[in-house]
Scaffold this motif. Structure first.
Motif, short mmCIF file in Angstrom:
data_model
loop_
_atom_site.label_atom_id
_atom_site.label_comp_id
_atom_site.label_asym_id
_atom_site.label_seq_id
_atom_site.Cartn_x
_atom_site.Cartn_y
_atom_site.Cartn_z
N MET A 90 12.03 24.04 7.98
CA MET A 90 12.86 24.85 7.09
C MET A 90 13.77 25.79 7.87
SD MET A 90 12.02 23.92 4.02
CE MET A 90 12.62 25.25 3.00
N VAL A 91 14.24 25.35 9.05
CA VAL A 91 15.06 26.22 9.90
C VAL A 91 16.40 26.52 9.25
CG1 VAL A 91 16.24 26.39 12.12
CG2 VAL A 91 13.93 25.49 12.01
N TYR A 92 17.01 25.49 8.63
CA TYR A 92 18.32 25.72 8.00
C TYR A 92 18.20 26.69 6.84
CZ TYR A 92 20.27 21.93 10.79
OH TYR A 92 20.70 21.16 11.83
N ALA A 93 17.13 26.59 6.07
CA ALA A 93 16.94 27.56 5.00
C ALA A 93 16.70 28.95 5.57
CB ALA A 93 15.75 27.13 4.13
N PRO A 100 22.01 19.41 7.37
CA PRO A 100 22.90 18.26 7.52
C PRO A 100 22.30 17.02 6.85
CG PRO A 100 21.72 18.68 9.57
CD PRO A 100 21.40 19.82 8.65
N PRO A 101 23.14 16.12 6.37
CA PRO A 101 22.63 14.89 5.73
C PRO A 101 21.79 14.08 6.71
CG PRO A 101 24.97 15.18 5.30
CD PRO A 101 24.62 16.19 6.34
N GLY A 102 20.68 13.54 6.18
CA GLY A 102 19.80 12.71 6.99
C GLY A 102 18.68 13.47 7.66
N SER A 103 18.73 14.79 7.67
CA SER A 103 17.65 15.57 8.29
C SER A 103 16.46 15.65 7.35
CB SER A 103 18.14 16.98 8.62
OG SER A 103 18.47 17.69 7.45
N LYS A 104 15.29 15.95 7.92
CA LYS A 104 14.08 16.07 7.10
C LYS A 104 14.23 17.17 6.06
CE LYS A 104 10.82 14.39 10.59
NZ LYS A 104 9.63 14.71 11.39
N GLU A 105 14.85 18.24 6.46
CA GLU A 105 15.03 19.35 5.52
C GLU A 105 15.94 18.95 4.37
OE1 GLU A 105 16.16 24.12 5.74
OE2 GLU A 105 15.83 22.94 7.56
N ALA A 106 16.98 18.14 4.67
CA ALA A 106 17.87 17.67 3.61
C ALA A 106 17.12 16.75 2.64
CB ALA A 106 19.06 16.94 4.22
N GLU A 107 16.27 15.87 3.19
CA GLU A 107 15.48 14.98 2.33
C GLU A 107 14.54 15.77 1.42
OE1 GLU A 107 13.52 12.31 4.91
OE2 GLU A 107 15.35 11.23 5.50
N GLN A 108 13.90 16.79 1.98
CA GLN A 108 13.02 17.62 1.16
C GLN A 108 13.81 18.34 0.08
OE1 GLN A 108 10.96 20.24 3.83
NE2 GLN A 108 9.72 18.62 4.73
N ALA A 109 15.00 18.83 0.42
CA ALA A 109 15.84 19.52 -0.56
C ALA A 109 16.26 18.57 -1.67
CB ALA A 109 17.06 20.12 0.12
N ASP A 110 16.59 17.30 -1.31
CA ASP A 110 16.98 16.32 -2.32
C ASP A 110 15.82 16.03 -3.27
OD1 ASP A 110 19.47 16.18 -1.21
OD2 ASP A 110 19.04 14.40 0.01
#
Length: 247
Positions: A90-93, A100-110
Protein backbone atom coordinates in the motif's frame (compact mmCIF):
# COMPACT_ATOMS: atom_id res chain seq x y z
CA UNK A 1 2.54 16.40 -6.69
CA UNK A 2 6.04 16.16 -5.33
CA UNK A 3 7.12 13.66 -2.70
CA UNK A 4 9.48 15.19 -0.15
CA UNK A 5 11.84 13.03 1.90
CA UNK A 6 13.59 14.84 4.75
CA UNK A 7 17.00 13.26 5.46
CA UNK A 8 20.09 13.93 7.55
CA UNK A 9 23.11 13.53 5.31
CA UNK A 10 25.64 13.74 8.15
CA UNK A 11 23.77 11.71 10.78
CA UNK A 12 26.00 9.77 13.14
CA UNK A 13 23.30 7.12 13.75
CA UNK A 14 23.71 3.93 11.75
CA UNK A 15 20.03 3.05 12.25
CA UNK A 16 18.88 6.39 10.83
CA UNK A 17 21.19 6.03 7.82
CA UNK A 18 19.85 2.54 7.12
CA UNK A 19 16.21 3.72 7.32
CA UNK A 20 16.94 6.65 4.97
CA UNK A 21 18.61 4.33 2.45
CA UNK A 22 15.69 1.93 2.65
CA UNK A 23 13.12 4.64 1.88
CA UNK A 24 15.14 6.21 -0.95
CA UNK A 25 16.03 2.86 -2.50
CA UNK A 26 12.41 1.69 -2.50
CA UNK A 27 11.14 4.94 -4.08
CA UNK A 28 13.77 4.68 -6.79
CA UNK A 29 12.82 1.06 -7.44
CA UNK A 30 9.19 2.15 -7.90
CA UNK A 31 10.36 5.04 -10.11
CA UNK A 32 8.53 7.53 -7.94
CA UNK A 33 9.60 11.14 -8.36
CA UNK A 34 10.79 12.55 -5.06
CA UNK A 35 12.98 15.29 -3.63
CA UNK A 36 15.56 14.86 -0.89
CA UNK A 37 15.67 17.68 1.66
CA UNK A 38 18.70 17.69 3.99
CA UNK A 39 18.01 18.87 7.53
CA UNK A 40 21.63 18.56 8.65
CA UNK A 41 22.96 21.31 6.41
CA UNK A 42 19.79 23.40 6.06
CA UNK A 43 18.18 24.87 9.15
CA UNK A 44 15.13 25.99 7.18
CA UNK A 45 14.41 22.40 6.14
CA UNK A 46 14.87 21.24 9.74
CA UNK A 47 12.41 23.81 11.11
CA UNK A 48 9.84 23.16 8.35
CA UNK A 49 9.93 19.40 9.00
CA UNK A 50 9.50 19.82 12.78
CA UNK A 51 6.62 22.26 12.37
CA UNK A 52 4.67 20.16 9.85
CA UNK A 53 4.90 16.77 11.55
CA UNK A 54 1.58 16.35 13.46
CA UNK A 55 1.87 16.53 17.23
CA UNK A 56 0.41 13.03 17.69
CA UNK A 57 3.15 11.65 15.42
CA UNK A 58 6.03 13.24 17.28
CA UNK A 59 8.05 11.26 19.87
CA UNK A 60 7.93 11.99 23.58
CA UNK A 61 10.68 14.60 23.38
CA UNK A 62 8.81 16.47 20.61
CA UNK A 63 11.65 16.22 18.05
CA UNK A 64 10.87 14.00 15.04
CA UNK A 65 13.79 12.08 13.54
CA UNK A 66 14.46 11.50 9.84
CA UNK A 67 13.37 10.12 7.53
CA UNK A 68 10.04 11.98 7.38
CA UNK A 69 7.94 11.79 4.21
CA UNK A 70 5.52 14.41 2.81
CA UNK A 71 3.38 14.77 -0.31
CA UNK A 72 3.75 18.49 -1.01
CA UNK A 73 2.68 19.95 2.34
CA UNK A 74 0.67 16.89 3.41
CA UNK A 75 2.25 14.59 5.95
CA UNK A 76 2.55 10.92 4.86
CA UNK A 77 4.44 9.39 7.76
CA UNK A 78 7.77 8.30 9.21
CA UNK A 79 9.83 5.17 8.51
CA UNK A 80 7.66 2.86 10.62
CA UNK A 81 4.43 3.75 8.80
CA UNK A 82 6.27 3.58 5.45
CA UNK A 83 7.54 0.11 6.30
CA UNK A 84 4.02 -1.10 7.25
CA UNK A 85 2.63 0.26 3.96
CA UNK A 86 5.40 -1.52 2.04
CA UNK A 87 4.59 -4.81 3.75
CA UNK A 88 0.88 -4.42 2.88
CA UNK A 89 1.56 -3.39 -0.76
CA UNK A 90 0.00 0.00 0.00
CA UNK A 91 2.95 2.35 -0.65
CA UNK A 92 1.13 4.40 -3.28
CA UNK A 93 -1.82 4.91 -0.96
CA UNK A 94 0.66 5.86 1.77
CA UNK A 95 2.22 8.45 -0.54
CA UNK A 96 -1.16 9.70 -1.76
CA UNK A 97 -0.40 8.65 -5.35
CA UNK A 98 -2.46 6.58 -7.81
CA UNK A 99 -0.94 3.10 -8.28
CA UNK A 100 0.40 2.36 -11.78
CA UNK A 101 -1.57 -0.11 -13.93
CA UNK A 102 -0.52 -3.72 -13.47
CA UNK A 103 0.85 -3.28 -9.96
CA UNK A 104 -0.42 -5.37 -7.04
CA UNK A 105 -1.79 -2.28 -5.39
CA UNK A 106 -3.70 -1.36 -8.56
CA UNK A 107 -5.20 -4.87 -8.74
CA UNK A 108 -6.30 -4.66 -5.11
CA UNK A 109 -7.83 -1.23 -5.76
CA UNK A 110 -9.72 -2.58 -8.79
CA UNK A 111 -11.12 -5.49 -6.76
CA UNK A 112 -12.27 -3.14 -4.01
CA UNK A 113 -13.80 -0.82 -6.62
CA UNK A 114 -15.70 -3.70 -8.23
CA UNK A 115 -17.01 -4.87 -4.88
CA UNK A 116 -18.14 -1.38 -3.97
CA UNK A 117 -19.83 -0.83 -7.35
CA UNK A 118 -21.50 -4.24 -7.22
CA UNK A 119 -22.93 -3.59 -3.79
CA UNK A 120 -24.04 -0.13 -4.87
CA UNK A 121 -25.69 -1.51 -7.99
CA UNK A 122 -27.57 -4.13 -5.99
CA UNK A 123 -28.82 -1.48 -3.56
CA UNK A 124 -29.88 0.76 -6.49
CA UNK A 125 -31.77 -2.08 -8.18
CA UNK A 126 -33.49 -2.92 -4.91
CA UNK A 127 -34.58 0.70 -4.50
CA UNK A 128 -35.73 1.08 -8.12
CA UNK A 129 -37.55 -2.27 -8.33
CA UNK A 130 -39.15 -3.02 -5.00
CA UNK A 131 -41.11 -6.23 -4.71
CA UNK A 132 -44.30 -4.37 -3.79
CA UNK A 133 -44.19 -2.05 -6.81
CA UNK A 134 -46.84 -4.09 -8.68
CA UNK A 135 -50.27 -3.64 -7.18
CA UNK A 136 -52.54 -6.67 -6.96
CA UNK A 137 -56.33 -6.18 -7.08
CA UNK A 138 -58.07 -6.49 -3.74
CA UNK A 139 -60.34 -9.28 -4.96
CA UNK A 140 -57.44 -11.36 -6.15
CA UNK A 141 -55.55 -10.82 -2.94
CA UNK A 142 -58.63 -11.78 -0.91
CA UNK A 143 -59.23 -14.78 -3.11
CA UNK A 144 -55.65 -15.92 -2.70
CA UNK A 145 -55.87 -15.43 1.02
CA UNK A 146 -59.16 -17.36 1.19
CA UNK A 147 -57.70 -20.16 -0.91
CA UNK A 148 -54.63 -20.29 1.27
CA UNK A 149 -56.82 -20.55 4.38
CA UNK A 150 -58.87 -23.42 2.87
CA UNK A 151 -55.71 -25.22 1.82
CA UNK A 152 -54.24 -24.79 5.29
CA UNK A 153 -57.45 -26.13 6.88
CA UNK A 154 -57.43 -29.17 4.55
CA UNK A 155 -53.80 -29.84 5.37
CA UNK A 156 -54.54 -29.62 9.09
CA UNK A 157 -57.45 -32.11 8.75
CA UNK A 158 -55.28 -34.48 6.72
CA UNK A 159 -52.52 -34.12 9.28
CA UNK A 160 -54.90 -34.92 12.16
CA UNK A 161 -56.36 -37.91 10.33
CA UNK A 162 -52.91 -39.21 9.52
CA UNK A 163 -51.84 -38.82 13.15
CA UNK A 164 -54.93 -40.79 14.34
CA UNK A 165 -54.22 -43.58 11.86
CA UNK A 166 -50.59 -43.70 12.95
CA UNK A 167 -51.65 -43.90 16.60
CA UNK A 168 -54.09 -46.77 15.84
CA UNK A 169 -51.45 -48.66 13.88
CA UNK A 170 -48.95 -48.12 16.70
CA UNK A 171 -51.45 -49.38 19.30
CA UNK A 172 -52.23 -52.47 17.18
CA UNK A 173 -48.54 -53.24 16.77
CA UNK A 174 -48.04 -52.84 20.52
CA UNK A 175 -50.91 -55.26 21.26
CA UNK A 176 -49.51 -57.79 18.78
CA UNK A 177 -46.07 -57.51 20.36
CA UNK A 178 -47.54 -58.09 23.85
CA UNK A 179 -49.51 -61.13 22.64
CA UNK A 180 -46.43 -62.56 20.98
CA UNK A 181 -44.43 -62.05 24.16
CA UNK A 182 -47.19 -63.81 26.15
CA UNK A 183 -47.16 -66.80 23.77
CA UNK A 184 -43.41 -66.98 23.92
CA UNK A 185 -43.48 -66.90 27.71
CA UNK A 186 -46.16 -69.65 27.68
CA UNK A 187 -44.02 -71.81 25.38
CA UNK A 188 -40.96 -71.28 27.51
CA UNK A 189 -42.72 -72.30 30.77
CA UNK A 190 -43.60 -75.92 29.70
CA UNK A 191 -40.15 -76.32 28.23
CA UNK A 192 -38.62 -75.33 31.56
CA UNK A 193 -40.93 -77.76 33.40
CA UNK A 194 -39.96 -80.61 31.06
CA UNK A 195 -36.32 -79.85 31.57
CA UNK A 196 -36.79 -79.86 35.37
CA UNK A 197 -38.57 -83.25 35.19
CA UNK A 198 -35.77 -84.71 33.06
CA UNK A 199 -33.15 -83.45 35.51
CA UNK A 200 -35.12 -84.98 38.42
CA UNK A 201 -35.34 -88.34 36.63
CA UNK A 202 -31.61 -88.28 35.97
CA UNK A 203 -30.90 -87.58 39.63
CA UNK A 204 -33.21 -90.44 40.69
CA UNK A 205 -31.54 -92.87 38.31
CA UNK A 206 -28.10 -91.85 39.54
CA UNK A 207 -29.19 -92.33 43.16
CA UNK A 208 -30.65 -95.76 42.47
CA UNK A 209 -27.51 -96.82 40.64
CA UNK A 210 -25.36 -95.67 43.55
CA UNK A 211 -27.49 -97.58 46.02
CA UNK A 212 -27.25 -100.76 43.93
CA UNK A 213 -23.48 -100.42 43.77
CA UNK A 214 -23.29 -99.98 47.55
CA UNK A 215 -25.48 -103.06 48.12
CA UNK A 216 -23.32 -105.07 45.76
CA UNK A 217 -20.18 -104.02 47.60
CA UNK A 218 -21.73 -105.01 50.95
CA UNK A 219 -22.71 -108.39 49.58
CA UNK A 220 -19.18 -108.91 48.23
CA UNK A 221 -17.68 -108.04 51.62
CA UNK A 222 -20.09 -110.31 53.42
CA UNK A 223 -19.22 -113.20 51.06
CA UNK A 224 -15.51 -112.64 51.64
CA UNK A 225 -15.98 -112.65 55.45
CA UNK A 226 -18.03 -115.83 55.27
CA UNK A 227 -15.36 -117.48 53.13
CA UNK A 228 -12.66 -116.54 55.61
CA UNK A 229 -14.69 -117.87 58.54
CA UNK A 230 -15.29 -121.14 56.73
CA UNK A 231 -11.57 -121.53 56.02
CA UNK A 232 -10.74 -120.89 59.70
CA UNK A 233 -13.25 -123.43 60.84
CA UNK A 234 -11.81 -126.02 58.48
CA UNK A 235 -8.29 -125.37 59.69
CA UNK A 236 -9.36 -125.69 63.31
CA UNK A 237 -11.13 -128.99 62.62
CA UNK A 238 -8.04 -130.30 60.81
CA UNK A 239 -5.84 -129.42 63.77
CA UNK A 240 -8.19 -131.14 66.24
CA UNK A 241 -8.28 -134.26 64.13
CA UNK A 242 -4.50 -134.39 63.94
CA UNK A 243 -4.22 -134.13 67.71
CA UNK A 244 -6.65 -136.94 68.22
CA UNK A 245 -4.80 -139.17 65.82
CA UNK A 246 -1.52 -138.43 67.54
CA UNK A 247 -2.87 -139.42 70.91
Amino acid sequence: MVIKVFLASSSGSTAIKKKQQDVVGFLEALKVDYTQLDIACNEENRMWMRQNVPEEKKPANGIPLPPQIFNENGYCGDYETFFDAKEDNMVYAFLGLPPPPGSKEAEQADEEHVLENGTHAEETNAEENPDDSIEVPVDERNGDAHGDEEQAADEEEEGEGGEEEEEEVAEGETANDEATEGETAGDEAPAEEDQAVEETDEVTEDTAQAEEEEEQEEEDLQSEEEEELRQLEEEEEAEVQEEEETE
